[in-house]
Structure formats: C-alpha cells, structure tokens
Design a protein around this motif. Structure first.
Motif, PDB file in Angstrom:
ATOM      1  N   MET A   1       0.840  -1.194   0.000  1.00 30.92           N
ATOM      2  CA  MET A   1       0.000   0.000   0.000  1.00 30.92           C
ATOM      3  C   MET A   1       0.876   1.244   0.000  1.00 30.92           C
ATOM      4  N   SER A   2       0.607   2.120  -0.954  1.00 29.60           N
ATOM      5  CA  SER A   2       1.452   3.304  -1.059  1.00 29.60           C
ATOM      6  C   SER A   2       0.967   4.417  -0.132  1.00 29.60           C
ATOM      7  N   GLU A   3       1.914   5.255   0.262  1.00 25.36           N
ATOM      8  CA  GLU A   3       1.563   6.411   1.077  1.00 25.36           C
ATOM      9  C   GLU A   3       1.309   7.599   0.155  1.00 25.36           C
ATOM     10  N   PHE A   4       0.471   8.497   0.623  1.00 26.27           N
ATOM     11  CA  PHE A   4       0.189   9.684  -0.165  1.00 26.27           C
ATOM     12  C   PHE A   4      -0.184  10.831   0.754  1.00 26.27           C
ATOM     13  N   VAL A   5      -0.165  12.045   0.214  1.00 28.22           N
ATOM     14  CA  VAL A   5      -0.733  13.220   0.875  1.00 28.22           C
ATOM     15  C   VAL A   5      -1.707  13.835  -0.121  1.00 28.22           C
ATOM     16  N   TRP A   6      -2.655  14.573   0.388  1.00 26.04           N
ATOM     17  CA  TRP A   6      -3.556  15.299  -0.494  1.00 26.04           C
ATOM     18  C   TRP A   6      -2.834  16.526  -1.022  1.00 26.04           C
ATOM     19  N   CYS A   7      -3.045  16.824  -2.288  1.00 26.33           N
ATOM     20  CA  CYS A   7      -2.453  18.017  -2.885  1.00 26.33           C
ATOM     21  C   CYS A   7      -2.862  19.242  -2.066  1.00 26.33           C
ATOM     22  N   HIS A   8      -1.912  20.129  -1.813  1.00 28.84           N
ATOM     23  CA  HIS A   8      -2.180  21.322  -1.017  1.00 28.84           C
ATOM     24  C   HIS A   8      -2.649  22.518  -1.846  1.00 28.84           C
ATOM     25  N   GLY A   9      -2.812  22.323  -3.128  1.00 23.27           N
ATOM     26  CA  GLY A   9      -3.318  23.409  -3.980  1.00 23.27           C
ATOM     27  C   GLY A   9      -4.717  23.801  -3.544  1.00 23.27           C
ATOM     28  N   PRO A  10      -4.938  25.102  -3.233  1.00 21.77           N
ATOM     29  CA  PRO A  10      -6.242  25.523  -2.717  1.00 21.77           C
ATOM     30  C   PRO A  10      -7.393  25.331  -3.701  1.00 21.77           C
ATOM     31  N   GLY A  11      -7.065  25.225  -4.997  1.00 17.89           N
ATOM     32  CA  GLY A  11      -8.125  25.042  -5.985  1.00 17.89           C
ATOM     33  C   GLY A  11      -8.034  23.709  -6.716  1.00 17.89           C
ATOM     34  N   CYS A  12      -7.255  22.792  -6.167  1.00 21.42           N
ATOM     35  CA  CYS A  12      -7.050  21.497  -6.841  1.00 21.42           C
ATOM     36  C   CYS A  12      -8.386  20.805  -7.111  1.00 21.42           C
ATOM     37  N   HIS A  13      -9.310  20.884  -6.170  1.00 17.12           N
ATOM     38  CA  HIS A  13     -10.601  20.201  -6.292  1.00 17.12           C
ATOM     39  C   HIS A  13     -11.576  20.933  -7.216  1.00 17.12           C
ATOM     40  N   LYS A  14     -11.118  22.013  -7.828  1.00 12.14           N
ATOM     41  CA  LYS A  14     -11.993  22.759  -8.739  1.00 12.14           C
ATOM     42  C   LYS A  14     -11.587  22.617 -10.200  1.00 12.14           C
ATOM     43  N   SER A  15     -10.450  21.973 -10.433  1.00 11.29           N
ATOM     44  CA  SER A  15     -10.000  21.779 -11.812  1.00 11.29           C
ATOM     45  C   SER A  15     -10.842  20.713 -12.494  1.00 11.29           C
ATOM     46  N   HIS A  16     -11.289  21.000 -13.687  1.00  8.38           N
ATOM     47  CA  HIS A  16     -12.166  20.080 -14.416  1.00  8.38           C
ATOM     48  C   HIS A  16     -11.346  19.051 -15.182  1.00  8.38           C
ATOM     49  N   THR A  17     -10.907  18.027 -14.495  1.00  7.29           N
ATOM     50  CA  THR A  17     -10.202  16.918 -15.139  1.00  7.29           C
ATOM     51  C   THR A  17     -10.886  15.618 -14.750  1.00  7.29           C
ATOM     52  N   GLN A  18     -10.821  14.650 -15.636  1.00  3.90           N
ATOM     53  CA  GLN A  18     -11.516  13.371 -15.413  1.00  3.90           C
ATOM     54  C   GLN A  18     -10.988  12.634 -14.189  1.00  3.90           C
ATOM     55  N   ASP A  19      -9.675  12.768 -13.927  1.00  5.91           N
ATOM     56  CA  ASP A  19      -9.100  12.008 -12.817  1.00  5.91           C
ATOM     57  C   ASP A  19      -9.488  12.567 -11.446  1.00  5.91           C
ATOM     58  N   ARG A  20     -10.201  13.676 -11.397  1.00  3.18           N
ATOM     59  CA  ARG A  20     -10.663  14.217 -10.124  1.00  3.18           C
ATOM     60  C   ARG A  20     -12.122  13.839  -9.832  1.00  3.18           C
ATOM     61  N   ILE A  21     -12.817  13.290 -10.820  1.00  3.72           N
ATOM     62  CA  ILE A  21     -14.234  12.975 -10.650  1.00  3.72           C
ATOM     63  C   ILE A  21     -14.392  11.746  -9.769  1.00  3.72           C
ATOM     64  N   ARG A  22     -15.205  11.876  -8.738  1.00  4.22           N
ATOM     65  CA  ARG A  22     -15.508  10.763  -7.831  1.00  4.22           C
ATOM     66  C   ARG A  22     -17.018  10.741  -7.603  1.00  4.22           C
ATOM     67  N   GLY A  23     -17.511   9.619  -7.079  1.00  4.18           N
ATOM     68  CA  GLY A  23     -18.922   9.497  -6.744  1.00  4.18           C
ATOM     69  C   GLY A  23     -19.739   8.834  -7.826  1.00  4.18           C
ATOM     70  N   VAL A  24     -21.020   8.662  -7.524  1.00 10.43           N
ATOM     71  CA  VAL A  24     -21.941   7.991  -8.442  1.00 10.43           C
ATOM     72  C   VAL A  24     -22.822   9.025  -9.114  1.00 10.43           C
ATOM     73  N   LYS A  25     -23.442   8.637 -10.199  1.00 10.58           N
ATOM     74  CA  LYS A  25     -24.288   9.535 -10.964  1.00 10.58           C
ATOM     75  C   LYS A  25     -25.303  10.217 -10.048  1.00 10.58           C
ATOM     76  N   GLY A  26     -25.382  11.527 -10.161  1.00  8.24           N
ATOM     77  CA  GLY A  26     -26.307  12.286  -9.330  1.00  8.24           C
ATOM     78  C   GLY A  26     -25.640  12.909  -8.117  1.00  8.24           C
ATOM     79  N   SER A  27     -24.496  12.356  -7.706  1.00  8.83           N
ATOM     80  CA  SER A  27     -23.776  12.956  -6.573  1.00  8.83           C
ATOM     81  C   SER A  27     -22.270  12.896  -6.827  1.00  8.83           C
ATOM     82  N   LYS A  28     -21.873  13.315  -8.008  1.00  9.23           N
ATOM     83  CA  LYS A  28     -20.453  13.330  -8.353  1.00  9.23           C
ATOM     84  C   LYS A  28     -19.785  14.584  -7.795  1.00  9.23           C
TER      85      LYS A  28
END
Ligand SMILES: [Zn+2]
Length: 106
Positions: A1-28
C-alpha cells in the motif's frame, strides 16, 4: 500500500479533469488529487512535488499564502556571497578577441 498526501493546492478540487471525478451519478464531485510519496519525492528528496500534484497547484498555494510563508522566514537584510571578479582574454562568437568577465565564488 502506497503512502500519499492530499495536494495542497487551494483550488485542486476545482480543476475540471476526469481524474478528479468521484462518486456515483447524481452525486459526483471533483476531489483533490493524491500525491504519492515515492523515493523520488520523499525523505531527502522532499520538495514541492511532495505536496502538490502540479506546478499550477503549487503556484496557486504560493500566491494565496505568500504573506504567511514570508512571515515564517522574513528577509530583513541582503545576503552576500564573496566572489572574485576576473577579466580574461577570450574569443567571441565571430572569432574576434575580446575580454570576458568571470565571477568566481569560493
Ligand atoms: Zn493539485
């Protein structure tokens, strides 16, 4: 199991890239990216790439928090490096003799 940290970029979760999409249809959501801690960015090789997924996220962080970062390590006076300045005979790009200046630090 690899170790990781969450990216510290304040807007990282706002970038529209496919690899950031999580969740199921209707609550992505767009989720902050993980930064894997590898032999290339941890331990003695810890760097900005240990905490940021990209140069853009690093720049966003630095620009958002620059005042707080500078407050941690304020520069109140100029730093100086002792050097020797030497003039040398040289040949320029056109094959003509010229003088070049070399700055030698000890
Ligand atoms: Zn990021």
């Amino acid at each position: 199991m690899s170790e990781f940290v969450w990216c510290h970029g304040p807007g990282c979760h706002k970038s529209h890239t496919q690899d950031r999409i999580r969740g199921v249809k209707g609550s992505k959501v767009l989720r902050t990216k993980k930064v894997a801690q590898t032999q290339w960015n941890s331990g003695e090789r810890t760097s900005m790439y240990s905490y940021f997924c990209s140069q853009g996220c690093y720049n966003d962080f630095a620009n958002t928090y620059v005042r707080e970062v500078i407050a941690l390590h304020p520069r109140t006076e100029a730093l100086e490096t002792p050097v020797d300045v030497v003039k040398e005979q040289d040949i320029d790009w056109g094959g003509r003799p010229c003088i070049t200046t070399k700055i030698l630090s000890s």
